[in-house]
Design a protein around this motif. Structure first.
Motif, PDB file in Angstrom:
ATOM      1  N   ASN A 199      -7.006  -1.189  -5.430  1.00 32.40           N
ATOM      2  CA  ASN A 199      -7.643   0.002  -5.763  1.00 32.40           C
ATOM      3  C   ASN A 199      -6.228   0.906  -6.324  1.00 32.40           C
ATOM      4  O   ASN A 199      -5.433   1.181  -5.688  1.00 32.40           O
ATOM      5  N   VAL A 200      -6.573   1.247  -7.724  1.00 30.39           N
ATOM      6  CA  VAL A 200      -5.354   2.276  -8.027  1.00 30.39           C
ATOM      7  C   VAL A 200      -5.880   3.605  -8.206  1.00 30.39           C
ATOM      8  O   VAL A 200      -6.782   3.726  -8.973  1.00 30.39           O
ATOM      9  N   TYR A 201      -5.447   4.753  -7.491  1.00 33.83           N
ATOM     10  CA  TYR A 201      -5.908   6.160  -7.682  1.00 33.83           C
ATOM     11  C   TYR A 201      -5.170   6.834  -8.620  1.00 33.83           C
ATOM     12  O   TYR A 201      -3.916   6.540  -9.222  1.00 33.83           O
ATOM     13  N   ARG A 202      -5.725   8.133  -9.131  1.00 32.76           N
ATOM     14  CA  ARG A 202      -5.162   8.627  -9.996  1.00 32.76           C
ATOM     15  C   ARG A 202      -3.883   9.531  -9.492  1.00 32.76           C
ATOM     16  O   ARG A 202      -2.840   9.756 -10.280  1.00 32.76           O
ATOM     17  N   TRP A 203      -4.011   9.725  -8.323  1.00 34.78           N
ATOM     18  CA  TRP A 203      -2.784  10.556  -7.640  1.00 34.78           C
ATOM     19  C   TRP A 203      -2.679   9.918  -6.343  1.00 34.78           C
ATOM     20  O   TRP A 203      -3.744   9.582  -5.441  1.00 34.78           O
ATOM     21  N   PRO A 204      -1.269   9.719  -5.925  1.00 28.92           N
ATOM     22  CA  PRO A 204      -1.022   9.242  -4.389  1.00 28.92           C
ATOM     23  C   PRO A 204      -1.817   9.931  -3.331  1.00 28.92           C
ATOM     24  O   PRO A 204      -2.199   9.238  -2.289  1.00 28.92           O
ATOM     25  N   GLY A 205      -1.900  11.169  -3.321  1.00 29.81           N
ATOM     26  CA  GLY A 205      -2.687  11.841  -2.514  1.00 29.81           C
ATOM     27  C   GLY A 205      -4.237  11.521  -2.091  1.00 29.81           C
ATOM     28  O   GLY A 205      -4.654  11.574  -1.184  1.00 29.81           O
ATOM     29  N   ASP A 223       0.904  -1.268   0.093  1.00 29.32           N
ATOM     30  CA  ASP A 223       0.038  -0.174  -0.088  1.00 29.32           C
ATOM     31  C   ASP A 223       1.070   1.181   0.126  1.00 29.32           C
ATOM     32  O   ASP A 223       1.278   1.831   1.089  1.00 29.32           O
ATOM     33  N   CYS A 224       1.390   1.650  -1.208  1.00 29.28           N
ATOM     34  CA  CYS A 224       2.058   2.869  -1.334  1.00 29.28           C
ATOM     35  C   CYS A 224       1.751   3.408  -2.659  1.00 29.28           C
ATOM     36  O   CYS A 224       1.031   2.660  -3.674  1.00 29.28           O
ATOM     37  N   GLY A 225       2.175   4.656  -2.922  1.00 33.44           N
ATOM     38  CA  GLY A 225       2.203   5.334  -3.933  1.00 33.44           C
ATOM     39  C   GLY A 225       0.567   5.643  -4.155  1.00 33.44           C
ATOM     40  O   GLY A 225      -0.148   6.081  -3.362  1.00 33.44           O
ATOM     41  N   SER A 226       0.203   5.178  -5.550  1.00 38.25           N
ATOM     42  CA  SER A 226      -1.232   5.408  -5.614  1.00 38.25           C
ATOM     43  C   SER A 226      -2.004   4.223  -5.266  1.00 38.25           C
ATOM     44  O   SER A 226      -3.251   3.929  -5.772  1.00 38.25           O
ATOM     45  N   VAL A 227      -1.423   3.028  -4.857  1.00 39.85           N
ATOM     46  CA  VAL A 227      -1.971   1.642  -4.578  1.00 39.85           C
ATOM     47  C   VAL A 227      -2.581   1.509  -3.165  1.00 39.85           C
ATOM     48  O   VAL A 227      -1.474   1.720  -2.230  1.00 39.85           O
ATOM     49  N   ARG A 228      -3.617   0.805  -2.897  1.00 41.79           N
ATOM     50  CA  ARG A 228      -4.297   0.496  -1.884  1.00 41.79           C
ATOM     51  C   ARG A 228      -4.991  -0.788  -1.851  1.00 41.79           C
ATOM     52  O   ARG A 228      -5.780  -0.980  -2.904  1.00 41.79           O
ATOM     53  N   THR A 229      -4.656  -1.695  -1.152  1.00 43.35           N
ATOM     54  CA  THR A 229      -5.236  -3.127  -1.271  1.00 43.35           C
ATOM     55  C   THR A 229      -6.249  -3.197  -0.111  1.00 43.35           C
ATOM     56  O   THR A 229      -6.159  -2.669   0.968  1.00 43.35           O
ATOM     57  N   LEU A 230      -7.281  -4.116  -0.354  1.00 42.33           N
ATOM     58  CA  LEU A 230      -8.276  -4.814   0.566  1.00 42.33           C
ATOM     59  C   LEU A 230      -8.354  -6.323   0.527  1.00 42.33           C
ATOM     60  O   LEU A 230      -8.366  -6.656  -0.567  1.00 42.33           O
ATOM     61  N   ASP A 231      -8.517  -6.694   1.921  1.00 41.36           N
ATOM     62  CA  ASP A 231      -8.621  -8.006   2.005  1.00 41.36           C
ATOM     63  C   ASP A 231     -10.080  -8.337   1.090  1.00 41.36           C
ATOM     64  O   ASP A 231     -11.013  -7.653   1.442  1.00 41.36           O
ATOM     65  N   TYR A 232     -10.308  -9.573   0.570  1.00 40.30           N
ATOM     66  CA  TYR A 232     -11.392 -10.012   0.002  1.00 40.30           C
ATOM     67  C   TYR A 232     -11.990 -11.184   0.909  1.00 40.30           C
ATOM     68  O   TYR A 232     -12.797 -10.900   1.753  1.00 40.30           O
ATOM     69  N   ILE A 233     -11.458 -12.262   0.701  1.00 40.30           N
ATOM     70  CA  ILE A 233     -11.845 -13.422   1.458  1.00 40.30           C
ATOM     71  C   ILE A 233     -10.603 -14.410   1.909  1.00 40.30           C
ATOM     72  O   ILE A 233      -9.728 -14.296   0.872  1.00 40.30           O
ATOM     73  N   ASP A 234     -10.622 -15.163   2.605  1.00 42.65           N
ATOM     74  CA  ASP A 234      -9.788 -16.392   2.786  1.00 42.65           C
ATOM     75  C   ASP A 234     -10.371 -17.556   1.897  1.00 42.65           C
ATOM     76  O   ASP A 234     -11.589 -17.747   1.931  1.00 42.65           O
ATOM     77  N   THR A 235      -9.468 -18.268   1.238  1.00 45.34           N
ATOM     78  CA  THR A 235      -9.886 -19.366   0.455  1.00 45.34           C
ATOM     79  C   THR A 235      -8.848 -20.573   0.596  1.00 45.34           C
ATOM     80  O   THR A 235      -7.795 -20.438   1.021  1.00 45.34           O
ATOM     81  N   ALA A 236      -9.406 -21.683   0.281  1.00 48.21           N
ATOM     82  CA  ALA A 236      -8.461 -22.919   0.717  1.00 48.21           C
ATOM     83  C   ALA A 236      -8.381 -23.885  -0.403  1.00 48.21           C
ATOM     84  O   ALA A 236      -9.290 -23.615  -1.565  1.00 48.21           O
ATOM     85  N   ARG A 237      -7.230 -24.698  -0.486  1.00 46.92           N
ATOM     86  CA  ARG A 237      -7.316 -25.447  -1.475  1.00 46.92           C
ATOM     87  C   ARG A 237      -6.224 -26.838  -0.999  1.00 46.92           C
ATOM     88  O   ARG A 237      -5.749 -26.815   0.084  1.00 46.92           O
ATOM     89  N   VAL A 238      -6.508 -28.035  -1.561  1.00 50.31           N
ATOM     90  CA  VAL A 238      -5.885 -29.082  -1.267  1.00 50.31           C
ATOM     91  C   VAL A 238      -4.698 -29.638  -1.916  1.00 50.31           C
ATOM     92  O   VAL A 238      -4.939 -29.435  -3.200  1.00 50.31           O
ATOM     93  N   THR A 239      -3.905 -29.828  -1.501  1.00 50.13           N
ATOM     94  CA  THR A 239      -2.451 -29.888  -2.435  1.00 50.13           C
ATOM     95  C   THR A 239      -2.395 -31.451  -2.689  1.00 50.13           C
ATOM     96  O   THR A 239      -2.585 -32.145  -1.659  1.00 50.13           O
ATOM     97  N   ILE A 240      -2.208 -31.973  -3.525  1.00 49.46           N
ATOM     98  CA  ILE A 240      -2.500 -33.316  -3.971  1.00 49.46           C
ATOM     99  C   ILE A 240      -1.058 -33.953  -4.229  1.00 49.46           C
ATOM    100  O   ILE A 240      -0.469 -33.872  -5.337  1.00 49.46           O
ATOM    101  N   GLU A 241      -0.553 -34.365  -3.161  1.00 51.62           N
ATOM    102  CA  GLU A 241       0.931 -35.212  -3.406  1.00 51.62           C
ATOM    103  C   GLU A 241       1.010 -36.338  -2.504  1.00 51.62           C
ATOM    104  O   GLU A 241       0.319 -36.504  -1.439  1.00 51.62           O
ATOM    105  N   GLY A 242       1.701 -37.256  -2.889  1.00 53.06           N
ATOM    106  CA  GLY A 242       1.751 -38.547  -2.156  1.00 53.06           C
ATOM    107  C   GLY A 242       0.481 -39.366  -2.415  1.00 53.06           C
ATOM    108  O   GLY A 242      -0.253 -39.249  -3.294  1.00 53.06           O
TER     109      GLY A 242
END
Length: 359
Positions: A331-337, A138-157
């Motif tokens: 979110n990317v803003y036109r200006w950092p301010g 989160d710097c410059g003109s960029v701001r991030t926001l959490d959406y959801i936690d999601t899961a996956r199963v690793t298929i090995e062994g």
């Protein structure tokens, strides 16, 4: 609408046009999809039916070229009074944004804003997967926001090793359910449909399951005759035609009790939708029984490295895997301010809400 172009630094040019022209550019989208190593959820034959069934006519197709090569594409819509964002129907688990690896998302989005109609102040890229795009700071003109936690199963062994690492309660509960079904003389059966010619019937079956439960009361159930049903049928027929789609159906005897709609790519299978017959007695969990047998088959076949869910993580997911990650919006803003001001206002609103919670 006329095509619009804008230069953002040497060699970068964005073009936007009505998304109704997507079919004319689907080959280009698919070429970029392959170059990006993007998941099946961004393939052209996943995206085109979304537009066909859920677009409103306001969507645009955006294309970025750099030094004559297409390096980014997106489907976008107006958002609010002074913003745009990626097109995000509920049936799309991730945002419809493609970009070549190594490119600066902030720079791309800034260039796109300058090519859009009006004078947008912010551009949102929704539901990004950190497995595909590392979360920016989160710097410059960029701001991030959490959406959801999601899961996956690793298929090995082996499946047995994986299953023995699951919780004792889960294993004991499903073993007890299988014993009960055996005592009652009810066999279980998992059927996997991969033939495009059988998809229409499979989606109808799925719709009947959702139609038996709470989604029907809310009007959100898949039905062969509604937009969702048409979407899943067309999309899955497209995927099955190239060997990348499947519908899992689970039976107690001759009774269909659960189903999954799935798409696949080189190393993962994604469960898009799951439904079960809510008339089954509460002591039985048809979805979990199906999931156990489906996982065993996936481990035994060894075709995939991951089983992805992409929905919001639920308690039952955590019984199947510890592999959880946080999806996010950008979110990317036109200006950092403007980004700093928006962040301050959001923080103030949260503080007020914490100080004066709703009754």
């Amino acid at each position: 609408m006329d095509d619009r172009n804008d230069q953002e630094g040497a060699g970068m040019s964005w073009t936007v046009l009505p998304a109704a022209h997507f079919a004319e550019h689907a080959t280009l989208w698919q070429q970029l999809h392959r170059r990006c190593g993007a998941p099946s959820l961004l393939a052209a034959d996943f995206v085109a039916p979304l537009l066909a069934q859920f677009s409103t006519g306001r969507e645009l197709l955006a294309r970025c070229r750099m030094d004559g090569e297409t390096v980014a594409m997106a489907l976008i819509v107006p958002a609010g009074r002074a913003g745009w964002s990626t097109f995000q129907p509920a049936q799309a688990p991730i945002g419809l944004w493609l970009q070549r690896p190594g490119l600066d998302m902030e720079r791309l989005a800034q260039g796109l804003m300058r090519a859009l109609p009006g004078f947008p102040l912010v551009f949102g890229i929704t539901q990004l997967d950190p497995a595909m795009h590392a979360r920016p700071a989160d710097c410059g003109s960029v701001r991030t926001l959490d959406y959801i936690d999601t899961a996956r199963v690793t298929i090995e062994g082996s499946f047995d090793t994986y299953w023995n690492n699951r919780g004792k309660n889960l294993r004991a509960n499903l073993k007890k359910q299988r014993a009960r079904l055996a005592r009652d003389g009810i066999p279980t059966r998992l059927v996997v449909c991969r033939d495009a010619r059988d998809i229409a019937a499979a989606v109808e079956d799925y719709g009947r399951l959702e139609g038996s439960g709470w989604k029907a009361a809310r009007g959100t159930a898949v039905d062969a005759g509604n937009a969702q049903g048409r979407y899943y049928r067309t999309m899955l027929e497209n995927f099955c035609a190239r060997g990348k789609g499947s519908v899992y159906r689970y039976y107690f005897g001759d009774q269909l009790v659960a189903a999954d709609l799935c798409v696949e790519d080189a190393d993962s299978i994604v469960v898009l939708k799951t439904a079960y017959d809510e008339r089954v007695p509460n002591a039985l969990s048809p979805t979990l029984l199906m999931r156990e047998e489906a996982c065993r088959r996936l481990f035994d076949e060894g075709r995939f490295r991951r089983l992805e869910f992409y929905g919001r993580v639920m308690d039952w997911h955590l019984r199947w895997t510890e592999d959880v990650r946080t999806m996010y919006h950008v979110n990317v803003y036109r200006w950092p301010g403007l980004r700093r001001l928006h962040t301050l206002l959001a923080s103030t609103a949260r503080s007020r809400q914490a100080a004066h919670p709703s009754p």
